[in-house]
Design an enzyme around this catalytic site. Structure first.
Site, PDB file in Angstrom:
ATOM      1  N   HIS A 158       0.837  -1.209   0.000  1.00 16.78           N
ATOM      2  CA  HIS A 158       0.000   0.000   0.000  1.00 16.78           C
ATOM      3  C   HIS A 158       0.871   1.257   0.000  1.00 16.78           C
ATOM      4  CE1 HIS A 158      -3.685   2.323   1.206  1.00 16.78           C
ATOM      5  NE2 HIS A 158      -2.748   3.141   1.651  1.00 16.78           N
ATOM      6  N   GLU A 159       1.780   1.328   0.948  1.00 13.61           N
ATOM      7  CA  GLU A 159       2.631   2.526   1.043  1.00 13.61           C
ATOM      8  C   GLU A 159       3.535   2.637  -0.178  1.00 13.61           C
ATOM      9  OE1 GLU A 159       1.746   4.656   3.037  1.00 13.61           O
ATOM     10  OE2 GLU A 159       0.540   3.380   4.335  1.00 13.61           O
ATOM     11  N   HIS A 188       1.695   4.478  -2.874  1.00 11.16           N
ATOM     12  CA  HIS A 188       1.783   5.944  -2.697  1.00 11.16           C
ATOM     13  C   HIS A 188       3.165   6.428  -3.153  1.00 11.16           C
ATOM     14  CE1 HIS A 188      -1.972   6.672  -0.699  1.00 11.16           C
ATOM     15  NE2 HIS A 188      -1.712   5.905   0.341  1.00 11.16           N
ATOM     16  N   HIS A 197       3.539   6.614  -6.893  1.00  9.20           N
ATOM     17  CA  HIS A 197       2.774   7.763  -7.398  1.00  9.20           C
ATOM     18  C   HIS A 197       3.620   9.036  -7.273  1.00  9.20           C
ATOM     19  CE1 HIS A 197      -1.596   9.556  -7.429  1.00  9.20           C
ATOM     20  NE2 HIS A 197      -0.983   9.730  -8.580  1.00  9.20           N
TER      21      HIS A 197
HETATM   22 ZN   LIG Z   1      -3.024   5.198   1.887  1.00 12.99          ZN
END
Ligand SMILES: [Zn+2]
Length: 693
Positions: free
Chosen positions: A474-475, A478, A481
């Site tokens: 998940h991290e 980010h 991105h």
């Molecule tokens: Zn998040």
């Protein structure tokens, strides 16, 4: 406030001269005050310079003076707050807290400066490229939402609303906290039969601290949740449940009337409505959606109702299974609100028993990282290479990302839990990709990826739970991105300027890979034997993944629909003219819920997300972003099916990189999504991923 004399000359101060990577190994608490004061002065001087009459209303010229100064301040302060989060010490905390109000005040000053607003407004959009136009539009919108268009008495009123709103929101969370903290229920240990031993142990210690015998129970989650899930004593569960759902409300015991959030909620709703009207919007829901991807309250409500309707048959099935299990195996013929978590846990155990400990043995950290890197390298045509940089702890790793033999991004990876490190996991930026107006060169983005995983024992590598693995992915989403941006304009590069309800797309997208059999084959290796995870264990994990997803979906929809309708002025009015919060919630429940709580339940009174947490008219975002990420991932599933191959598909990965990751906030999220998917987002993939198709 008088500034203390600098104790460190700027030339010796690593925080005052961050041009590349911060000297994390050399920063001392004594550096913080002098450096931040100096950078604040420079930023204020830059602001004064650009708002002067004679300064041209020119985007690049403004940026070269103001953005360069604010970026230096932001970077230095970012380094301080990062250290404060991962390597806390009393001295550093004191230095941080001393500077925090000054730094906060600067950003507030900048965002409310009318001369700066006029200067931006005077910039001719035709002189700008598309990225600059988007960044300028965002900046102007920020000023308008901050009240820059208001004049005279109205402006004063706007400021007063902001101040009172902050106070009332603070009051809301204090009441919740006080009501939670005040609760103690001392019981005999026998009544805790079924509850995990560590929870009982903590409760025993708590009781003995206040000189009592037995076990002291609280309403804090690490105590409340396991008791509700595991305690065989039904009456005990009911007692605790009632205390929990009446916290900070009119249903709480009389001596706690001071913590009743009823008037606080009324005040917050009134202030929000007034603020919306001052800014020219019919309701607060409309105002809240201005910087978001969702276009209107109607659209959000339509989306939620659609989701509720599709999830409903599955939620009904979930409830029927629970009822049947409760009757056949637990002797509960009429389960109540305080029984559902208990019944659910028992059914889950009976059906999907597998050991978390066993799962962990297949996820040594090095193997997981290798698996993660393999996926992103294949998908996005990049290469991860370990690199060196000054770090704050010997466990921290540093990597660079190469694309076509050029370094496009760099990141710190700090995954071990330690004393003095804030819990949780997060991505933070060190600096953003930016075509700098001062050097005319592109700045390479840098990120922090922080997790808190347990260390390895007996000389073995750290072993991750499957949840840990999902958190890391998940991290990392980010991080990608932020790091794979191809945008030159700082404020719309990476995650900057991405709509709030779309920013979780890449992070939730990455989580999907953690459930793929072929990915797990490559990413797992038993810590002793080196064998990949066996299929049987994988099947059990997969089956448990969607346990009661119908019920959970409806619960989220209930909260989100309530939140949106409340801020859209759809609630009935009580006889005294106040907003009838409970009548609205009951109406929403009648529409979407399959389980009805008892009449005394007052969940809105502790709904901190929407009353004190920035999620007002925004709670739908959780589900909204999940639809985007699931539908984006479905493109990879379709590619895998077409080629009878893996979802780690390079062609689709390249499209995701080009249309979503690399464009960041330089265009609306909907434009990016449709460019990638060839159509607008649809619900099907999310429903399918959660076993509701
Ligand atoms: Zn998040």
């Amino acid at each position: 406030m008088t500034a203390a004399l600098p104790t460190v000359a700027p030339s010796d101060n690593p925080l005052a001269q961050i041009d590349d990577l911060p000297a994390f190994d050399a920063v001392q608490p004594a550096h913080v005050g002098p450096a931040i004061r100096q950078l604040l002065e420079q930023a204020d001087a830059a602001l004064a310079r650009v708002v002067a009459e004679e300064f041209p209303a020119d985007w690049r010229a403004l940026s070269a003076v103001l953005d360069v100064a604010t970026e230096r301040l932001g970077r230095a302060w970012g380094a301080v707050s990062h250290l404060n989060s991962v390597a806390d010490s009393p001295e550093l905390r004191a230095a941080f807290n001393e500077m925090l109000p000054l730094v906060t005040a600067f950003w507030t000053r900048l965002g409310a400066d009318e001369r700066l607003y006029r200067k931006y407004k005077a910039i001719a959009p035709d002189a700008l490229n598309a990225e600059q136009r988007q960044a300028l539009a965002n900046a102007l919108r920020g000023f308008v939402l901050g009240g820059a268009e208001l004049q005279g008495a109205v402006k004063d009123r706007f400021a007063a609303i902001q101040a009172e709103h902050a106070e009332q929101a603070q009051k809301f969370s204090e009441n919740t906290l006080d009501a939670t903290d005040a609760y103690r229920l001392v019981v005999e240990p026998e009544r805790l039969a079924g509850v995990p031993e560590d929870v009982i142990q903590t409760a025993r210690q708590l009781a003995s601290q206040s000189g009592a015998n037995g076990c002291a129970l609280t309403l804090k989650m690490p105590c409340y949740l396991p008791v509700m899930q595991f305690a065989h004593d039904r009456e005990l569960r009911e007692t605790l449940y009632r205390a929990n759902v009446t916290r900070a409300s009119d249903q709480a015991p009389a001596e706690q009337a001071a913590w009743d959030n009823t008037p606080v909620m009324q005040r917050l709703l009134a202030l929000r409505q007034e603020e919306a009207e001052l800014l020219g919007h019919p309701t607060y829901a409309h105002l809240s959606l201005v910087p978001k991807m969702a276009q209107s309250p109607e659209q959000v409500v339509g989306f939620l109702r659609d989701l509720a309707q599709k999830a409903r048959p599955y939620a009904e099935r979930d409830v029927n299974e629970l009822r049947q299990y409760a009757r056949d195996h637990l002797g509960l013929n009429d389960p109540q609100a305080w029984d559902w978590p208990y019944v659910s846990e028992r059914l889950k155990e009976a059906r999907y028993a597998f050991s978390e400990q066993e799962v962990k043995t297949y996820f040594p950290l090095p193997q997981v990282l290798q698996g993660l890197f393999h996926i992103v390298q294949t998908l996005f045509g990049i290469r991860m290479a370990e690199d060196r940089a000054p770090v704050w702890h010997p466990d921290v790793r540093f990597y660079r990302i190469e694309r076509d033999r050029t370094t496009v991004g760099r990141f710190y990876l700090d995954v071990s839990a330690r004393q003095g490190k804030r819990s949780g996991a997060w991505m933070d930026d060190v600096c953003t990709r930016w075509l700098r107006p001062d050097t005319q060169r592109v700045q390479t983005p840098v990120a922090h990826l922080v997790c808190n995983f347990a260390d390895g024992v007996d000389g073995k590598p750290p072993l991750l739970t499957h949840d840990d693995v999902i958190t890391l992915f998940h991290e990392f989403g980010h991080g990608l991105h932020h790091l794979l941006s191809q945008v030159d304009e700082r404020d719309v590069s990476g995650i900057n300027g991405v709509e709030w309800d779309a920013v979780e797309l890449p992070s939730q997208f990455m989580e999907n890979f953690c459930w793929e059999w072929d990915v797990l084959q490559r990413m797992t290796a038993h810590v002793d034997t080196g064998q990949p995870m066996p299929r049987g264990l994988y099947e059990k994990m997969l089956a448990a993944k969607n346990f009661q997803s119908g019920l959970q979906t409806l619960r989220q929809v209930e909260f989100a629909l309530f939140d949106m309708q409340l801020h859209w002025n759809q609630a009935p009015r009580a006889v005294d003219g106040s907003v009838d919060v409970m009548a609205l919630l009951n109406r929403v429940r009648a529409e979407v819920a399959v389980l009805m709580p008892p009449g005394y339940s007052r969940t809105p009174h502790t709904f901190g997300h929407i009353f004190s947490g920035g999620y007002s008219a925004g709670y739908y975002s959780y589900k909204w972003a999940e639809v985007l990420s699931a539908d984006a991932y479905a493109a990879f599933e379709e590619a895998a099916a077409a080629h009878r191959g893996s979802t780690v598909d390079a062609v689709t990965g390249r499209a995701f990189l080009d249309q979503i990751l690399s464009v960041g906030g330089s265009r609306p999220a909907m434009a990016s999504f449709t460019a990638f998917r060839g159509r607008e987002p649809a619900l099907d993939a999310l429903l399918r991923h959660q076993g509701m198709a």
